[in-house]
Design an enzyme around this catalytic site. Structure first.
Site, short mmCIF file in Angstrom:
data_model
loop_
_atom_site.label_atom_id
_atom_site.label_comp_id
_atom_site.label_asym_id
_atom_site.label_seq_id
_atom_site.Cartn_x
_atom_site.Cartn_y
_atom_site.Cartn_z
N ASP A 1 0.87 -1.16 0.00
CA ASP A 1 0.00 0.00 0.00
C ASP A 1 0.91 1.23 0.00
OD1 ASP A 1 -2.42 1.62 0.48
OD2 ASP A 1 -1.57 1.87 2.48
N LEU A 2 0.43 2.36 -0.50
CA LEU A 2 1.27 3.56 -0.54
C LEU A 2 0.90 4.54 0.57
CD1 LEU A 2 1.50 4.22 -4.41
CD2 LEU A 2 2.79 2.63 -2.97
N ASP A 3 -0.30 5.13 0.50
CA ASP A 3 -0.70 6.15 1.47
C ASP A 3 -0.71 5.60 2.89
OD1 ASP A 3 -1.10 7.68 -0.78
OD2 ASP A 3 -3.29 7.58 -0.72
N ASP B 1 -1.38 -0.50 5.99
CA ASP B 1 -1.76 0.01 7.32
C ASP B 1 -3.22 -0.23 7.66
OD1 ASP B 1 -3.29 3.03 7.03
OD2 ASP B 1 -2.33 2.19 5.26
#
Length: 240
Positions: free
Chosen positions: A16-18, A188
């Site tokens: 995941d990025l954000d 997250d």
């Protein structure tokens, strides 16, 4: 580090990025502020609306067209277009303003670089695993510095649903030519990342806390394979 399920063979890792590789909130807030300033200057009638009115309009449009819930860029441009029309601008002005507004937001939303520490970690991992990104957002992965460590980054939209839907996990494994159970996803969000990966048949790592935001393991949740408090723990877990 906590282990809930025994990890299996891993051939690739998706991130995941954000809020996993960087703290996303300040970049979003800055992009929203820049968009508001642009609209107030270029389309002064927008000064009559507060942020809440734009949010309500977006929710209404998503109710009318649920596919917009899976495409953040399409939802934003639709909201800007409809809002400008409601405020009294012509169809031509609203169409132009919506695209200009999206371009403004998108530029500032991706106007940062992933930290050197995170890039160094990803570089070390890339020597042992194929790495990709799977994100529900619309950040420009190349501009923020990820193009040299990720083979590709998947975004929702154009019929591809957001996590926790399995679409991007399945698409990723097809492109990588690996089994779903051979992909380890790191993120997250217990819902989007852990639940999404587990429902798709992938392995998962839950990053908790994420940039200071601690979450509790929900009751009756699908467990991640591992829970880590820092991305650096991936080195201990995965590298020889």
């Amino acid at each position: 580090m906590r282990c809930y399920l025994r990890p299996q063979k891993i051939r690739a890792i998706s991130f995941d990025l954000d809020d996993t590789l960087y703290d996303n909130e300040p970049h979003i807030l800055n992009a929203e502020a820049e968009l508001t300033q642009f609209l107030h200057q270029a389309y002064p009638l927008t000064q009559a609306w507060q942020p809440q009115q734009w949010r309500l309009l977006k929710l209404q449009l998503i109710q009318q067209n649920p596919a917009l819930a899976h495409d953040t860029s399409a939802a934003r441009i639709a909201t800007l277009h409809k809002g400008l029309l409601l405020l009294g601008y012509s169809e031509l002005e609203a169409k132009r303003g919506a695209q200009e507004g999206l371009d403004c937001f998108y530029f500032h939303r991706s106007h940062f670089q992933v930290s050197d520490d995170v890039l160094a970690l990803l570089t070390r991992l890339s020597a042992h695993f194929r790495l990709i990104g799977i994100t529900n957002g619309n950040v420009d992965a190349q501009r923020i510095g990820l193009s040299n460590v990720f083979e590709f980054v998947l975004h929702p939209g154009s019929g591809v649903r957001m996590k926790p839907a399995k679409d991007m996990f399945s698409q990723a494994c097809e492109r990588l030519d690996i089994g779903l159970d051979e992909l380890l996803h790191v993120g997250d969000s217990m819902n989007a990342d852990v639940r999404g990966a587990r429902l798709a048949g992938c392995q998962s790592v839950w990053l908790n806390p994420s940039f200071g935001r601690v979450a509790s393991l929900p009751i009756a949740a699908l467990l991640p394979h591992m829970e880590i408090a820092s991305l650096d723990s991936l080195q201990e877990m995965l590298l020889p």
